[in-house]
Design an enzyme around this catalytic site. Structure first.
Site, mmCIF file in Angstrom:
data_model
loop_
_atom_site.group_PDB
_atom_site.id
_atom_site.type_symbol
_atom_site.label_atom_id
_atom_site.label_comp_id
_atom_site.label_asym_id
_atom_site.label_seq_id
_atom_site.Cartn_x
_atom_site.Cartn_y
_atom_site.Cartn_z
ATOM 1 N N LYS A 57 0.846 -1.199 0.000
ATOM 2 C CA LYS A 57 0.000 0.000 0.000
ATOM 3 C C LYS A 57 0.884 1.253 0.000
ATOM 4 C CE LYS A 57 -0.160 -0.299 4.995
ATOM 5 N NZ LYS A 57 -0.867 -0.839 6.150
ATOM 6 N N TYR A 80 16.398 31.555 2.213
ATOM 7 C CA TYR A 80 15.285 32.417 2.603
ATOM 8 C C TYR A 80 15.425 32.892 4.033
ATOM 9 C CZ TYR A 80 12.550 31.378 -1.521
ATOM 10 O OH TYR A 80 12.109 31.283 -2.791
HETATM 11 C C1 LIG Z 1 -0.126 -1.637 6.960
HETATM 12 C C2 LIG Z 1 -0.666 -2.839 7.551
HETATM 13 C C3 LIG Z 1 0.176 -3.870 8.015
HETATM 14 C C4 LIG Z 1 1.676 -3.799 8.017
HETATM 15 O O1 LIG Z 1 2.142 -3.261 9.214
HETATM 16 P P1 LIG Z 1 3.690 -3.015 9.473
HETATM 17 O O2 LIG Z 1 3.757 -2.493 10.852
HETATM 18 O O3 LIG Z 1 4.136 -2.018 8.463
HETATM 19 O O4 LIG Z 1 4.373 -4.324 9.311
HETATM 20 C C5 LIG Z 1 -0.413 -5.041 8.453
HETATM 21 N N1 LIG Z 1 -1.750 -5.175 8.458
HETATM 22 C C6 LIG Z 1 -2.597 -4.196 8.051
HETATM 23 C C7 LIG Z 1 -4.062 -4.410 8.108
HETATM 24 C C8 LIG Z 1 -2.079 -2.986 7.591
HETATM 25 O O5 LIG Z 1 -2.900 -2.026 7.186
#
Ligand SMILES: *Cc1c(COP(=O)(O)O)cnc(C)c1O
Length: 748
Positions: free
Chosen positions: A421, A643
């Site tokens: 994701k 800046y």
């Molecule tokens: C993002 C996510 C993970 C992964 O978690 P990490 O801490 O990055 O390993 C696992 N399960 C779900 C449902 C997530 O949304």
């Protein structure tokens, strides 16, 4: 190599079932299938090669070596050599093949520099000598037999690398390689933990050379020399020992890394501009094949030097490799290659410049292009011209490190879901997904349907779960075989209706339970109704998995809460499972949960942060953000920079301007000395405010110059340190690296 399956069975003490045939190569990686090759199904801690047999058969592979029973009915045209243990059988076969080889075998071992020396030997080989060397770092209990079986038989010299990590391993490798001449490079600390002393490790390594006529011992050599001089001396000593007069000229930088880059006009570029030999061409073609997806493939190839073949034979072989790898167009650049026809569409140019002069952008649009040059013909220019975005800031993603992290976080008995994701946490969703697919990961997860569609469009075929599936996108998801997370009754109903409209049956869905995070998911009081609804839709949808998410898995002070979540999940998910007539997967753990709570692993772990190198010991850093110095200026005491003129220098100073700013994702709060970057081994602080597209460093007292590379974060100035400076977490740093920053992917 060349054997019939019947002979192989006799040599390794196995039995042949099915059809006998002659095989000329062996492979153990299901992605690199070669027609006419034999697939060796290896069983490892987290891996079972037998799983790939159906798909390999479908792709035309007909010869197999297996250690488990297979259903012969399904493979009427295949032959199977059944053995006790495939890896042992391969070693026995390789030892046999070694025995038939009439050329000289050079064995290399040592902790450091093996691969460099091997490449240098190849690069300095005299004309007319046919030499093969083991590919990449194939030096293990599996890599060595596969390498030896790559010897064709008519080589003058075969250079084989051997590596060990534990006592006892070298004897097995020595039995296969039986070197005539041995080279031991330097000894370093690698794997020292498995040996009582450096002497024990050296003694173990020397076992490789038991029958050798001569050993070139780099351990005893002058320790005052630089690594380069040391390695050159070893190569020189080898040629003398072999009886050749060799003037070792400039040795190439061993940048044997294949780089995958985004190219102009939506193309994909695999850049391998340094090596030009037939071995590394075959490796690069495999890689091209594995990343190309549905793209048409083009090979841009320079003259291949010092192959030991005459040109006719050489380019005939190249033509065969090209056909097998699905390349449909060759651009040949150079004097030698231009005299040879290829079995696919071909054009020739005398030089890189000539090709660039006639190239139209349409020639590259949407293609997957392998650039395979040699160090004489300025192929870097070509790769530069074909790479998109001239912005000089790049995020370099080390795919080998990701694979290392994946393997470190695979647990026996549990499957793996890789979280890609948010553009794979900023690393580039497609390349990470393609890597995961090749590694045999079971599922991918994305946040939104669009992310899943983008992966499908680029040819990712493995199961993909959409976590925040929005009812508006259900139809799109069904057409693209994306499976939704279902987290309430409305979405369950809406998805069931969409399935009915599309006439789908048995469609996989993933049920999310709320066990304490209180974001999305069915609660405990919903369980009975959920069981009823699932029953009602039983023919439409199939529960692929039931899962929940841990809120505090990385926080030891909240471990009691985590244990409660694990127990709640076990109870709730068991209740649903018992109402179903089949067994869905159950999963709960993210990276931290999987590492810290074995009891949270259930049937699958979901890896995000850990894959990208964060959060646990033993993981490797994956990404490095690099930019370059675009200007250097000397300032007088009291002058201001940037800046608001905030960076007032308190002494005469040298200031470097970089072309990276907050629009690239470099947080403004890192200005005014709050972050240091690495330039040529020195740590230098930021100076003044960070602008949109630029920032400044105080390089006073360093030798830094225009064009020098600057590491914004990487293995030394880490993302974790940057996150703590900014009072945030690594996820935020990574996901904020702007899309305009070019991602490049490297692997050995
Ligand atoms: C993002 C996510 C993970 C992964 O978690 P990490 O801490 O990055 O390993 C696992 N399960 C779900 C449902 C997530 O949304």
């Amino acid at each position: 190599m060349k054997y019939s399956l019947k002979d192989i069975a006799a040599i390794v003490g196995g039995t042949l079932a099915g059809i006998d045939m002659v095989v000329e190569s062996v492979f153990a990686d299901s992605r690199t299938s070669v027609p006419g090759g034999m697939f060796a199904a290896i069983v490892g801690a987290n891996h079972d090669g037998h799983r790939y047999i159906p798909q390999l058969y479908a792709r035309g592979v007909r010869a197999f070596m297996v250690e488990k029973d297979v259903d012969m009915q399904r493979y009427p045209q295949a032959g199977f050599v059944r053995v006790e243990k495939t890896i042992d059988a391969l070693q026995t076969l390789a030892a046999d093949w070694r025995g038939r080889f009439g050329g000289t075998v050079v064995g290399i071992t040592g902790s450091n520099g093996k691969t460099v020396i091997k490449e240098w030997i190849a690069a300095s080989a005299p004309a007319g000598v046919k030499l093969m060397r083991s590919p990449k770092s194939w030096n293990s209990q599996l890599g060595v037999p596969l390498s030896v079986l790559m010897i064709e038989g008519d080589e003058d010299i075969a250079v084989i690398e051997a590596g060990i990590s534990e006592p006892g391993e070298m004897v097995r490798l020595a039995r296969i390689i039986r070197p005539d001449i041995g080279i031991i490079t330097m000894l370093g600390d690698a794997h020292q933990e498995n040996f009582d002393s450096p002497e024990q490790k050296l003694a173990e390594k020397m076992l490789l050379f038991d029958g050798a006529q001569k050993v070139i011992n780099g351990v005893d050599m002058d320790t005052e020399t630089t690594a380069v001089e040391h390695n050159r001396a070893l190569v020189d000593a080898l040629w003398k020992a072999l009886g050749y007069q060799v003037e070792i000229g400039d040795l190439p930088p061993v940048a044997m890394r294949l780089e995958l880059k985004e190219g102009i006009n939506g193309s994909l570029v695999v850049d391998d501009t340094y090596n030009s030999d037939i071995n590394s061409l075959s490796i690069a073609l495999d890689y091209l094949q594995s990343v190309a997806g549905g793209r048409p493939r083009t090979l841009i190839l320079g003259d291949i030097l010092q192959s030991g073949f005459d040109d006719d034979e050489l380019y005939r072989r190249v033509g065969d490799m090209v056909l097998r790898s699905g390349v449909e167009r060759i651009v040949g650049i150079g004097d030698h290659i231009s005299h040879h026809p290829f079995p696919v569409a071909t054009e020739f140019h005398p030089t890189v410049e000539a090709f660039l002069g006639t190239m139209r952008r349409d020639d590259v649009a949407g293609r997957a292009i392998l650039i395979k040059g040699n160090r004489h013909s300025r192929f870097e220019r070509l790769s530069h011209a074909l790479s998109s975005r001239s912005h000089t800031t790049v995020l370099e993603v080390d795919l080998d490190a990701i694979v290392h992290n994946l393997n470190a976080l695979r647990f026996s008995g549990a499957r793996t879901m890789a979280m890609v994701k948010a553009n794979a946490y900023g690393h580039g969703a497609y390349e990470i997904a393609a890597t995961m697919q090749h590694q045999g990961v079971d599922y991918l997860a994305v946040a939104f349907a669009d992310e899943g569609v983008a992966l499908r469009e680029r040819g990712i075929a493995m199961p993909i779960v959409v976590l925040n599936a929005d009812a508006d996108s259900f139809e799109l998801m069904i057409t693209q075989s994306l499976a939704p997370e279902i987290y309430n009754f409305e979405s369950l109903d809406a998805f069931a209706s969409a399935l009915t409209r599309y006439g789908e049956r048995d469609y996989p869905v993933h049920i999310k339970l709320d066990t304490g995070m209180h974001r999305l998911g069915f609660g405990e009081s919903d369980m009975e109704r959920l069981a009823d609804e699932l029953e009602k839709h039983a023919s439409l949808l199939r529960v692929g998995s039931i899962f929940s998410h841990l809120a505090c898995a990385d926080d030891p002070s909240r471990d009691d809460f985590t244990r409660t979540q694990i127990a709640t999940f076990d109870r709730m998910s068991s209740a649903i499972c018992s109402s179903l007539s089949y067994k869905p997967l159950r999963h709960l753990a993210n990276s931290a949960g999987a590492v810290r709570f074995p009891g949270a692993r259930f049937d699958m772990v979901r890896l995000g942060l850990g894959l990208y190198g964060f959060g646990s010991d033993g993981l490797q850093p994956v990404s490095t953000l690099r930019t370059r110095i675009v200007q250097v200026r000397d300032l007088e005491q009291g002058a201001g920079v940037g800046y608001g003129c905030e960076g007032v220098v308190g002494r005469p100073s040298r200031v470097a301007t970089l072309s990276i700013g907050y629009a690239d994702g470099l947080d403004r709060h890192l200005g005014c000395g709050r972050w240091t970057m690495m330039v040529g081994g020195a740590e230098v602080p930021t100076l003044g405010r960070i602008s949109m597209d630029t920032c400044a460093l105080d390089i006073t007292g360093t030798a830094a110059a225009v064009g020098d590379e600057v590491v914004v974060f990487g293995p030394h100035a880490t993302i974790e340190a940057m996150a703590s400076t900014l009072d945030t977490i690594p996820y935020e740093i990574m996901t904020r690296i702007a899309p305009r920053v070019k991602r490049i992917y490297v692997k050995q």
